[in-house]
Design a protein around this motif. Structure first.
Motif, PDB file in Angstrom:
ATOM      1  N   THR A 260      80.614  69.110  39.266  1.00 49.27           N
ATOM      2  CA  THR A 260      81.707  70.000  38.863  1.00 49.27           C
ATOM      3  C   THR A 260      82.193  70.878  40.014  1.00 49.27           C
ATOM      4  O   THR A 260      83.067  71.712  39.822  1.00 49.27           O
ATOM      5  CB  THR A 260      81.271  70.899  37.696  1.00 49.27           C
ATOM      6  OG1 THR A 260      80.189  71.723  38.104  1.00 49.27           O
ATOM      7  CG2 THR A 260      80.892  70.087  36.475  1.00 49.27           C
TER       8      THR A 260
ATOM      9  N   ASP B 209      89.533  75.672  37.848  1.00 52.74           N
ATOM     10  CA  ASP B 209      89.390  76.466  36.628  1.00 52.74           C
ATOM     11  C   ASP B 209      90.419  76.090  35.566  1.00 52.74           C
ATOM     12  O   ASP B 209      90.191  76.301  34.381  1.00 52.74           O
ATOM     13  CB  ASP B 209      89.512  77.960  36.940  1.00 52.74           C
ATOM     14  CG  ASP B 209      88.315  78.466  37.727  1.00 52.74           C
ATOM     15  OD1 ASP B 209      87.228  77.857  37.629  1.00 52.74           O
ATOM     16  OD2 ASP B 209      88.468  79.481  38.439  1.00 52.74           O
TER      17      ASP B 209
ATOM     18  N   VAL C 110      88.579  76.139  31.990  1.00 54.50           N
ATOM     19  CA  VAL C 110      87.118  76.053  31.965  1.00 54.50           C
ATOM     20  C   VAL C 110      86.540  77.342  31.397  1.00 54.50           C
ATOM     21  O   VAL C 110      86.874  78.434  31.848  1.00 54.50           O
ATOM     22  CB  VAL C 110      86.560  75.789  33.386  1.00 54.50           C
ATOM     23  CG1 VAL C 110      85.032  75.851  33.390  1.00 54.50           C
ATOM     24  CG2 VAL C 110      87.042  74.444  33.922  1.00 54.50           C
TER      25      VAL C 110
ATOM     26  N   ARG D  83      80.569  76.229  32.921  1.00 54.32           N
ATOM     27  CA  ARG D  83      80.409  75.208  33.965  1.00 54.32           C
ATOM     28  C   ARG D  83      78.929  75.048  34.276  1.00 54.32           C
ATOM     29  O   ARG D  83      78.219  76.012  34.507  1.00 54.32           O
ATOM     30  CB  ARG D  83      81.169  75.650  35.207  1.00 54.32           C
ATOM     31  CG  ARG D  83      81.153  74.683  36.355  1.00 54.32           C
ATOM     32  CD  ARG D  83      81.815  75.277  37.595  1.00 54.32           C
ATOM     33  NE  ARG D  83      83.157  75.743  37.351  1.00 54.32           N
ATOM     34  CZ  ARG D  83      84.258  75.062  37.668  1.00 54.32           C
ATOM     35  NH1 ARG D  83      84.168  73.895  38.247  1.00 54.32           N
ATOM     36  NH2 ARG D  83      85.446  75.577  37.414  1.00 54.32           N
TER      37      ARG D  83
ATOM     38  N   VAL E 162      81.375  70.514  32.106  1.00 54.95           N
ATOM     39  CA  VAL E 162      82.212  71.680  31.849  1.00 54.95           C
ATOM     40  C   VAL E 162      82.604  71.689  30.375  1.00 54.95           C
ATOM     41  O   VAL E 162      82.748  70.649  29.748  1.00 54.95           O
ATOM     42  CB  VAL E 162      83.496  71.734  32.722  1.00 54.95           C
ATOM     43  CG1 VAL E 162      83.166  71.908  34.180  1.00 54.95           C
ATOM     44  CG2 VAL E 162      84.369  70.535  32.518  1.00 54.95           C
TER      45      VAL E 162
ATOM     46  N   VAL F 218      85.637  73.228  28.050  1.00 53.48           N
ATOM     47  CA  VAL F 218      86.986  73.743  28.245  1.00 53.48           C
ATOM     48  C   VAL F 218      87.622  74.150  26.925  1.00 53.48           C
ATOM     49  O   VAL F 218      87.286  73.615  25.867  1.00 53.48           O
ATOM     50  CB  VAL F 218      87.897  72.705  28.957  1.00 53.48           C
ATOM     51  CG1 VAL F 218      87.367  72.354  30.328  1.00 53.48           C
ATOM     52  CG2 VAL F 218      88.102  71.455  28.114  1.00 53.48           C
TER      53      VAL F 218
END
Length: 55
Positions: A20, A25, A42, A45, A50, A52
């Protein structure tokens, strides 16, 4: 970037990557086979995953 979508809902997704480190972002998630396109932010993380929210 190649990825694997592990979970998908109306409000977000869980996505696995090889790393990642280079995932921004904010990005657009495209699932071409399903004709799906959504802008993502995001919210969490990890080293390879991730979480989201769709914005």
């Amino acid at each position: 970037m190649d990825c694997t979508v592990r979970s998908l809902s109306d409000t977000g997704a869980g996505i696995d990557f090889i790393s990642t480190a280079d995932v921004p972002d904010r990005f657009k998630l495209l699932i071409m086979a399903d004709n799906f396109s959504q802008t993502c932010r995001v919210k969490a993380r990890g080293e390879r995953r991730v979480e989201v929210d769709f914005s």
